[in-house]
Design a protein around this motif. Structure first.
Motif, short mmCIF file in Angstrom:
data_model
loop_
_atom_site.label_atom_id
_atom_site.label_comp_id
_atom_site.label_asym_id
_atom_site.label_seq_id
_atom_site.Cartn_x
_atom_site.Cartn_y
_atom_site.Cartn_z
N VAL A 9 0.90 -1.42 -0.08
CA VAL A 9 0.05 -0.04 0.17
C VAL A 9 0.85 1.33 0.06
CG1 VAL A 9 -2.07 -0.92 0.92
CG2 VAL A 9 -0.32 -0.07 2.35
N VAL A 10 1.87 1.03 0.66
CA VAL A 10 3.06 2.22 0.45
C VAL A 10 4.36 1.93 0.20
CG1 VAL A 10 4.06 4.27 1.66
CG2 VAL A 10 1.73 3.85 2.00
N ALA A 11 4.93 2.50 -0.79
CA ALA A 11 6.62 2.14 -1.04
C ALA A 11 7.10 3.64 -1.37
CB ALA A 11 6.66 1.34 -2.11
N GLY A 12 8.36 3.75 -0.89
CA GLY A 12 9.10 4.92 -1.32
C GLY A 12 10.61 4.93 -0.61
N PRO A 13 11.32 5.73 -1.35
CA PRO A 13 12.78 5.65 -1.02
C PRO A 13 12.98 6.97 0.43
CG PRO A 13 12.40 6.96 -2.97
CD PRO A 13 11.15 6.40 -2.54
N PHE A 14 13.91 6.69 0.94
CA PHE A 14 14.31 7.84 1.96
C PHE A 14 15.43 8.53 1.30
CE2 PHE A 14 13.50 4.62 5.25
CZ PHE A 14 12.47 5.47 6.17
N MET A 15 15.58 9.80 1.73
CA MET A 15 16.22 10.86 1.17
C MET A 15 17.80 10.46 1.71
SD MET A 15 14.21 12.33 -0.49
CE MET A 15 14.65 13.81 -1.47
N LYS A 16 18.85 10.83 1.23
CA LYS A 16 20.08 10.55 1.63
C LYS A 16 20.18 10.68 3.17
CE LYS A 16 25.07 11.42 0.74
NZ LYS A 16 25.73 10.87 -0.21
N ASN A 17 20.96 9.76 3.80
CA ASN A 17 20.86 9.74 5.38
C ASN A 17 22.12 9.10 5.73
OD1 ASN A 17 19.92 6.95 6.26
ND2 ASN A 17 18.55 7.62 4.61
N ASP A 18 22.40 9.25 6.90
CA ASP A 18 23.68 8.51 7.42
C ASP A 18 23.22 7.25 8.25
OD1 ASP A 18 22.52 9.54 9.76
OD2 ASP A 18 24.32 10.93 10.37
N ARG A 19 22.01 6.64 7.94
CA ARG A 19 21.69 5.48 8.72
C ARG A 19 21.49 4.31 7.83
NH1 ARG A 19 16.99 7.21 12.69
NH2 ARG A 19 18.39 8.15 14.40
N ASN A 20 22.01 4.41 6.47
CA ASN A 20 21.76 3.45 5.61
C ASN A 20 20.36 2.83 5.21
OD1 ASN A 20 24.50 3.09 4.82
ND2 ASN A 20 24.80 1.75 6.65
N TYR A 21 19.44 3.57 5.68
CA TYR A 21 17.88 3.66 5.32
C TYR A 21 17.78 4.09 4.05
CZ TYR A 21 17.02 3.61 10.42
OH TYR A 21 16.99 3.13 11.71
#
Length: 152
Positions: free
Chosen positions: A83-95
């Motif tokens: 039902v939902v999918a999407g990328p994270f913006m650049k981050n320092d957690r490897n998410y």
């Protein structure tokens, strides 16, 4: 002074109007179709996508795997499983991104995660947890189709 009084009166009336709650009618058929409980909620599985252990894939291989990843997202969404999918913006957690699966158990979600080529190739890894949220979340993709000018 007269304009200020008129403006204040206008603002006061609008504030009162906006603060009044409108009666919401319960739609039993919609609730049943979305498998909502008495609170309008249901179980999902939340998936946090993180960078995987495969750091040696070539650019060409990575591109091909992520094309498959996107195709798989589309397939699962059409099936009503995602039902939902999407990328994270650049981050320092490897998410890297999220999925919200329209399933009740981790086992069901594991089977869906296993269909993702980027996860199979260990470019991504999935962390799964049960999640409880509005059953209306399932309607998000229908709305998105109406507001997306360009398809991904």
């Amino acid at each position: 002074m007269k304009k200020s009084i008129v403006l204040l009166g206008f603002l006061f009336i609008n504030v009162i109007g906006f603060s009044q709650q409108k009666e919401v009618k319960f739609d039993e058929n919609l609730a049943k179709s979305l498998h909502a409980d008495e609170y309008g909620m249901k179980k999902y599985v939340f998936c946090l996508l993180k960078s995987g252990t495969n750091t040696t894939a070539s650019k060409e291989e990575t591109k091909k795997l992520f094309e498959g990843h996107m195709a798989n997202i589309g397939k699962l969404a059409k099936e009503g499983k995602l039902v939902v999918a999407g990328p994270f913006m650049k981050n320092d957690r490897n998410y890297r991104g999220i999925y919200i699966f329209n399933v009740e158990t981790i086992e069901e979600a594991l089977a869906l995660v296993a269909t993702d080529p980027a996860i199979q190739a260990k470019l991504l890894e999935a962390e799964l947890t049960p999640w409880y949220a509005t059953a209306a979340l399932q309607e998000t993709l229908k709305i998105h189709e109406k507001i997306a000018k360009t398809k991904m």
